[in-house]
Design a protein around this motif. Structure first.
Motif, PDB file in Angstrom:
ATOM      1  N   GLN A 125      20.536   1.675 -12.705  1.00 47.03           N
ATOM      2  CA  GLN A 125      20.491   0.632 -11.673  1.00 47.03           C
ATOM      3  C   GLN A 125      20.084  -0.698 -12.285  1.00 47.03           C
ATOM      4  O   GLN A 125      20.682  -1.739 -11.997  1.00 47.03           O
ATOM      5  CB  GLN A 125      19.535   1.022 -10.553  1.00 47.03           C
ATOM      6  CG  GLN A 125      19.425  -0.049  -9.460  1.00 47.03           C
ATOM      7  CD  GLN A 125      18.635   0.410  -8.257  1.00 47.03           C
ATOM      8  OE1 GLN A 125      18.407   1.607  -8.055  1.00 47.03           O
ATOM      9  NE2 GLN A 125      18.190  -0.533  -7.437  1.00 47.03           N
ATOM     10  N   ASP A 129      22.485  -3.983 -12.164  1.00 46.83           N
ATOM     11  CA  ASP A 129      21.967  -5.167 -11.475  1.00 46.83           C
ATOM     12  C   ASP A 129      21.681  -6.299 -12.445  1.00 46.83           C
ATOM     13  O   ASP A 129      21.697  -7.472 -12.064  1.00 46.83           O
ATOM     14  CB  ASP A 129      20.705  -4.816 -10.687  1.00 46.83           C
ATOM     15  CG  ASP A 129      21.003  -4.001  -9.443  1.00 46.83           C
ATOM     16  OD1 ASP A 129      22.188  -3.873  -9.087  1.00 46.83           O
ATOM     17  OD2 ASP A 129      20.057  -3.478  -8.831  1.00 46.83           O
ATOM     18  N   TYR A 149      21.666   4.144  -3.827  1.00 40.45           N
ATOM     19  CA  TYR A 149      22.181   3.039  -4.636  1.00 40.45           C
ATOM     20  C   TYR A 149      23.557   3.389  -5.187  1.00 40.45           C
ATOM     21  O   TYR A 149      24.463   2.542  -5.209  1.00 40.45           O
ATOM     22  CB  TYR A 149      21.227   2.721  -5.784  1.00 40.45           C
ATOM     23  CG  TYR A 149      21.750   1.651  -6.718  1.00 40.45           C
ATOM     24  CD1 TYR A 149      21.598   0.303  -6.415  1.00 40.45           C
ATOM     25  CD2 TYR A 149      22.416   1.991  -7.902  1.00 40.45           C
ATOM     26  CE1 TYR A 149      22.092  -0.684  -7.267  1.00 40.45           C
ATOM     27  CE2 TYR A 149      22.909   1.017  -8.750  1.00 40.45           C
ATOM     28  CZ  TYR A 149      22.748  -0.313  -8.436  1.00 40.45           C
ATOM     29  OH  TYR A 149      23.241  -1.288  -9.272  1.00 40.45           O
ATOM     30  N   GLN A 230      28.056  -6.265  -7.745  1.00 37.02           N
ATOM     31  CA  GLN A 230      26.834  -5.513  -7.438  1.00 37.02           C
ATOM     32  C   GLN A 230      25.686  -6.238  -8.111  1.00 37.02           C
ATOM     33  O   GLN A 230      25.504  -6.139  -9.315  1.00 37.02           O
ATOM     34  CB  GLN A 230      26.932  -4.074  -7.942  1.00 37.02           C
ATOM     35  CG  GLN A 230      25.701  -3.223  -7.681  1.00 37.02           C
ATOM     36  CD  GLN A 230      25.506  -2.910  -6.212  1.00 37.02           C
ATOM     37  OE1 GLN A 230      26.458  -2.684  -5.485  1.00 37.02           O
ATOM     38  NE2 GLN A 230      24.266  -2.906  -5.762  1.00 37.02           N
ATOM     39  N   THR A 538      17.168   0.665   1.184  1.00 32.75           N
ATOM     40  CA  THR A 538      18.579   0.293   1.314  1.00 32.75           C
ATOM     41  C   THR A 538      19.196   0.896   2.567  1.00 32.75           C
ATOM     42  O   THR A 538      20.408   0.816   2.766  1.00 32.75           O
ATOM     43  CB  THR A 538      19.377   0.773   0.081  1.00 32.75           C
ATOM     44  OG1 THR A 538      19.299   2.197  -0.015  1.00 32.75           O
ATOM     45  CG2 THR A 538      18.847   0.150  -1.201  1.00 32.75           C
TER      46      THR A 538
END
Length: 603
Positions: A125, A129, A149, A230, A538
């Motif tokens: 992640q 990101d 995610y 993303q 999320t």
């Protein structure tokens, strides 16, 4: 480099008097122009070294596809032919910060089941990101069901599939490097996935399935290939690729190449979600008229210019506030432009004299090159060069017109922000047209579409954005008023405590309703507090509060062209609970759906 020469000595002037340039007659082939320009899109590398590296990951904890081995070899072959290096692994321990940092993209090739532990998930992640790329192929959507995610990253999870059979793929976006080589449809045999949800609201759909051409669909609107930003990274997914035969199909291999290059930031595309647009041209020229010499031929839903200087204009309607999108491609150092805001034209030159041209030209002076408002304002050349694909490749413009303000987005990145002050011109109402400049100049257009805006909305600020939107630019402080409620985003009781409730309340101009945008995509209040999704959640319904600014993704927000504001970490919209309009109605994040309880204006 040919894409951004700025010498005015070329004698290359605008509008109707732009003559052929001496430089344009240099003995450069289109291929040479393309190659030279393409070199600016990837990091500089030593001679004979690969431009970048990718990692193929094919671990399975469920069904294992017999196409994985041939798929891995095909990606190696694609890399060898296109100057990138391919590593492969089924070892999850490769997902650590140090190892991932060497790759521009990671390809999940028909992975299945839970393949990463919590620590590995966190590392991946952070990698995406932070700017890394993700490519998902086929069963990548049958992976990590318990990791929310990953659900955002892949776009949608697998639900079911019928027997392998032939179906028709509709290529709805033919500007992306993965699909630009294809016609409007593509008949092929594969295993056709249906998904648990339709990803369209959150991704840019590139291909969809015509369910009438095969048995066992059931989604109706059936995306099968898509992309989206993303956070600071990029995601590309295709449901194609079940069969071994797929990986020897040149069209499918080119699709994979384009997806990999997009994810690795070696090619650009506008992958922001796109909904609510009406086609002005997508194969039919009904409503369009040619004025002046030259013409556009119409074949394979593509307009190609010849001769000139003339203009093809959409004569059916004048437009006021709108988002206009269109895909374009130059051949070599050619010249064209999109003309907006002109009254009924008596000539092509007359349209240029009464409207504004957004220039398309591989080389020229700063106010007359790609992205410029011709003769009025240069583009941000650094942002333009970072977003631009070279001649011979497709690009996408968005021209966002709100009153007298015209913003230009190239492949999703903002490159110009212009406000008309010329009393002899107005953007508040007018026609649109595309220019055929002259015999040496060849430009192509595809998929011209428009979305009329009923209100002036915050301008988009894509993620990543080399140039933040002025309506959300660093230092901009304003209230945010809900379109449905006509009330402002407010901190309950003017509290400055961590966790203080965010609600809507009558707009009053007080400090607890004044939000400041920052270059880090924060919405700050009281100087050091940020709009925050509680608990880094999320999930739909997660509460929104304020908290000490900490730079995490649950405090990053993106302004969209439809007036919505997206929580970047969750990829969900800032939403008024229960569509409430009363004072005290609370805020949450929720799947973006276009409702007015998710739309905001700056006041």
């Amino acid at each position: 480099m040919l894409r951004h020469l700025t010498s005015a000595a070329r004698g290359h002037t605008g509008g109707g008097d732009r003559g052929p340039s001496a430089l344009r007659r240099l003995a450069l082939t289109a291929m040479a122009v393309t190659t030279a320009a393409a070199a600016t899109l990837v990091p500089a590398v030593p001679a004979n070294a690969a431009a970048f590296k990718v990692l193929v990951f094919s671990k399975t904890a469920g069904f294992r596809h017999d196409s994985i081995a041939v798929g891995t070899q095909a990606i190696r072959d694609i890399g060898a032919a296109n100057d990138f290096t391919v590593d492969s692994t089924e070892d999850s321990s490769a997902f650590n910060t140090s190892n991932l940092s060497q790759y521009k993209a990671v390809i999940f090739l028909s992975t299945t089941g839970d393949v990463l532990n919590d620590t590995q998930q966190s590392a991946f992640q952070s990698y995406v990101d932070g700017g890394g790329g993700y490519v998902g192929v086929h069963a990548a959507a049958d992976t990590e069901y318990n990791w929310s995610y990953y659900g955002q990253l892949v776009g949608a999870w697998f639900n079911s599939h019928p027997a392998i059979q032939q179906a028709t793929v509709r290529n709805e976006n033919r500007a992306h490097p993965a699909t630009a080589h294809l016609g409007t449809t593509w008949a092929r045999t594969d295993e056709w996935y249906s998904y648990r949800s339709n990803p369209r609201q959150n991704v840019r759909v590139l291909q969809n399935l015509d369910e009438s051409t095969y048995s066992g669909g059931g989604m109706g609107d059936h995306p099968i290939t898509w992309c989206h930003p993303q956070s600071n990274g990029r995601s590309f997914y295709t449901g194609l690729g079940h069969t071994q035969e797929s990986y020897s199909d040149s069209n499918f291999r080119t699709l994979l190449l384009g997806g990999i290059k997009y994810a690795a930031k070696a090619a650009n595309a506008d992958c922001r979600p796109e909904n609510g647009y009406t086609a002005l041209y997508n194969g039919s020229t009904t409503g369009w008229q040619q004025i002046g010499p030259g013409s556009f031929s119409n074949s394979q839903s593509t307009l190609t210019s010849s001769g000139g200087m003339g203009m093809l204009w959409y004569s059916t309607k004048q437009f006021g506030s709108y988002s206009l999108k269109l895909d374009w491609k130059l051949t070599g150092d050619s010249n064209s432009g999109v003309v907006v805001g002109f009254p009924t034209p008596g000539s092509a030159q007359g349209a240029l004299d009464t409207g504004h041209e957004v220039q398309i030209d591989a080389t020229d002076s700063a106010d007359k090159t790609t992205g410029a408002i011709y003769g009025f304002k240069s583009a941000d050349l650094a942002a333009r060069d970072a977003a631009l694909n070279p001649p011979g490749s497709w690009n996408t413009y968005e021209l966002l017109v709100e009153g007298e303000r015209l913003q230009v987005f190239l492949n999703g990145a903002k490159i110009n922000d212009f406000t008309n002050t010329d009393p002899n011109r107005s953007l508040t109402s007018g026609y649109i047209g595309i220019q055929n400049h002259g015999s040496p100049d060849v430009v192509q257009y595809r998929n011209i579409r428009i979305k009329e805006l009923t209100t002036v909305t915050p301008s988009p600020s894509p993620s990543p954005s080399p140039s933040p939107s002025p309506s959300a630019s660093p230092g901009t402080t304003s209230a945010l008023r809900g379109v449905a409620s006509n009330r402002c985003l407010d901190i309950s009781g003017a509290s400055q405590a961590n966790g203080a409730i965010v609600q809507i309340w009558d707009c009053n101009g007080q400090a607890n309703q004044r939000w400041t945008s920052t270059a880090a995509n924060e919405l700050r209040i009281y100087g050091g507090k940020c709009l925050d999704v509680s608990g880094n959640s999320t999930a739909n319904g997660a509460a929104v509060s304020i908290w000490d600014c900490n730079g995490q993704n649950n405090q990053k927000w993106r302004f969209n062209s439809d007036g919505s504001i997206t929580a970047i970490g969750a990829n969900k919209c800032l939403d008024i609970v229960g569509s409430g309009t009363a004072n005290g109605s609370r805020l949450q994040i929720y799947t973006c759906h276009g409702g007015n309880n998710q739309k905001w204006t700056r006041v």
